[in-house]
Design a protein around this motif. Structure first.
Motif, PDB file in Angstrom:
ATOM      1  N   VAL A 121       0.746  -1.332  -0.128  1.00 53.64           N
ATOM      2  CA  VAL A 121       0.101  -0.073  -0.052  1.00 53.64           C
ATOM      3  C   VAL A 121       0.841   1.248  -0.044  1.00 53.64           C
ATOM      4  O   VAL A 121       1.756   1.335   0.773  1.00 53.64           O
ATOM      5  CB  VAL A 121      -0.865   0.076   1.093  1.00 53.64           C
ATOM      6  N   LEU A 138      -8.990   3.294   0.184  1.00 55.98           N
ATOM      7  CA  LEU A 138      -7.930   2.467  -0.068  1.00 55.98           C
ATOM      8  C   LEU A 138      -8.129   1.154  -0.495  1.00 55.98           C
ATOM      9  O   LEU A 138      -7.460   0.540  -0.790  1.00 55.98           O
ATOM     10  CB  LEU A 138      -6.902   2.382   1.329  1.00 55.98           C
ATOM     11  N   THR A 139      -9.587   0.746  -0.283  1.00 57.16           N
ATOM     12  CA  THR A 139     -10.225  -0.317  -0.910  1.00 57.16           C
ATOM     13  C   THR A 139     -10.996  -0.338  -2.091  1.00 57.16           C
ATOM     14  O   THR A 139     -11.584  -1.328  -2.448  1.00 57.16           O
ATOM     15  CB  THR A 139     -10.759  -1.269   0.225  1.00 57.16           C
ATOM     16  N   VAL A 195      -2.440   0.026  -4.636  1.00 52.97           N
ATOM     17  CA  VAL A 195      -2.707  -1.059  -3.720  1.00 52.97           C
ATOM     18  C   VAL A 195      -2.445  -2.363  -4.466  1.00 52.97           C
ATOM     19  O   VAL A 195      -3.400  -2.703  -5.464  1.00 52.97           O
ATOM     20  CB  VAL A 195      -4.285  -1.023  -3.197  1.00 52.97           C
ATOM     21  N   THR A 210      -9.472  -6.868  -2.544  1.00 50.63           N
ATOM     22  CA  THR A 210      -9.378  -6.581  -1.157  1.00 50.63           C
ATOM     23  C   THR A 210     -11.175  -6.920  -0.555  1.00 50.63           C
ATOM     24  O   THR A 210     -11.948  -7.106  -1.480  1.00 50.63           O
ATOM     25  CB  THR A 210      -9.465  -4.871  -0.854  1.00 50.63           C
ATOM     26  N   LEU A 229      -5.800  -7.783   0.675  1.00 51.87           N
ATOM     27  CA  LEU A 229      -5.904  -6.815   1.719  1.00 51.87           C
ATOM     28  C   LEU A 229      -7.113  -7.032   2.619  1.00 51.87           C
ATOM     29  O   LEU A 229      -8.184  -6.929   1.933  1.00 51.87           O
ATOM     30  CB  LEU A 229      -5.589  -5.355   1.234  1.00 51.87           C
ATOM     31  N   THR A 255      -2.451  -8.365   4.027  1.00 58.18           N
ATOM     32  CA  THR A 255      -2.256  -7.231   4.483  1.00 58.18           C
ATOM     33  C   THR A 255      -3.448  -6.569   5.093  1.00 58.18           C
ATOM     34  O   THR A 255      -4.570  -6.875   4.797  1.00 58.18           O
ATOM     35  CB  THR A 255      -1.849  -6.034   3.420  1.00 58.18           C
TER      36      THR A 255
END
Length: 337
Positions: free
Chosen positions: A18, A63-64, A76, A92, A190, A221
């Motif tokens: 990330v 971030l996803t 990512v 993710t 993730l 992650t």
């Protein structure tokens, strides 16, 4: 007939690295968060901290790949945001996120697990996998569920009614473990978890972080929103006080645009400049300045200082409300999407 491979062998993707630089999300009433930068290796434990309403959940969703960023960029697992949001979403998984992945209180633990395994097989697998024999697909689903429960630390047999226990009868830590297990069924690179330590006792909080740390050590992650991050986590803060200051003119222009959108734009030239007084106010100020300095004059000065302090406090509270409103609006838009 070839037997299906175990879930650990067939579904063990490496963790996602990330990185982000100057990341920001803006809602209808202003910025939810901005100026976020991070660099984390695959399999890292990343903790998002900050006061309530500062955009922690917005950052997790951004971030996803579930919330479009308005400033900066991120990457990512090799997929760049915001250009490759779909690819980031596929790699993710969301654990507990209030308003997004809420569990159904009336359904049992087994029903949640079977439903998630079915959805993963139907929408997360390949077209060729849909034509495999029924027994092979069932064995793969069982292996996925068992592996996810083990990594989440949820002992189904220890529940009050076993797998037939309804979600409403679970403890807070058990709900957290179940939500994490549901996300792990899809073998994400993730794992994102919101409100990790909310309403947990110190002992349960330690168990929760031990679970997430174990998942990270296995290669996935972990991105977790929390109030108190562990010492070994990569910490991301959405608090405005922790953001770096910059004198870049482009940054200042974007800042003014955000204020104007929020309806709280300062006068040009300075972010703290007060609006110019009206003509009548200027005349009154001149008369006050020419008045003799007596007890009344000193009292007027003190009243003016108190008024300025009150105005400053009101402006600070107004800015905080606008910032929190921007975060809530952005989350609402993600839920509707």
């Amino acid at each position: 007939m070839r037997s299906p491979r175990p879930a650990e062998e067939a579904h063990s993707p490496s963790g996602a690295a990330v990185t982000a630089e100057g990341l920001g999300v803006r809602g209808p009433r202003g910025w939810a968060f901005r100026d976020i930068s991070v660099a984390a290796e695959p399999g890292a434990l990343i903790a998002i901290t900050g006061p309530s309403g500062s955009g922690r959940t917005c950052l997790l969703l951004a971030l996803t790949g579930r919330m479009r960023v308005a400033a900066g960029h991120a990457e990512v697992g090799g997929h760049r945001l915001p250009r490759q949001m779909t690819a980031v979403r596929r790699s993710t998984g969301l654990g507990p996120v209030p308003g997004v992945t809420d569990l159904e209180p009336a359904l049992t633990v087994a029903e949640h697990l079977r439903e998630r395994a079915l959805l993963t097989r139907r929408f997360g697998g390949t077209l060729r996998g849909l034509f495999r024999p029924r027994s092979a697909r069932a064995a793969e689903s069982r292996a996925r569920i068992e592996d996810a429960l083990q990594r989440a630390g949820l002992d189904v047999d220890a529940l009050p009614k076993g797998a037939r226990t309804a979600v409403r009868d679970l403890e807070r830590l058990e709900v957290l473990r179940l939500s994490v297990a549901l996300a792990l069924i899809g073998a994400p690179r993730l794992l994102a978890v919101d409100d990790t330590d909310l309403k947990l006792s110190p002992a349960d909080r330690a168990h929760a972080w031990s679970m997430l740390r174990g998942i990270a050590e296995s290669g996935t992650t972990v991105l977790a929103v929390c109030s108190e991050p562990p010492a070994d986590a990569v910490v991301l803060s959405t608090s405005p006080h922790d953001r770096p200051r910059t004198d870049d003119p482009a940054h200042a222009r974007e800042e003014r645009e955000g204020w104007e959108e929020a309806g709280d734009a300062p006068a040009s030239g300075s972010a703290t400049q007060r609006p110019a007084p009206a003509a009548g106010a200027s005349d009154a100020a001149s008369e006050t300045a020419s008045a003799p300095r007596g007890a009344d004059g000193a009292g007027g000065q003190r009243d003016g200082q108190n008024d300025e302090q009150d105005d400053g406090q009101d402006d600070g509270r107004h800015d905080a409300r606008e910032h929190e409103g921007g975060a809530f609006d952005a989350i609402a838009e993600a839920g509707r999407a």
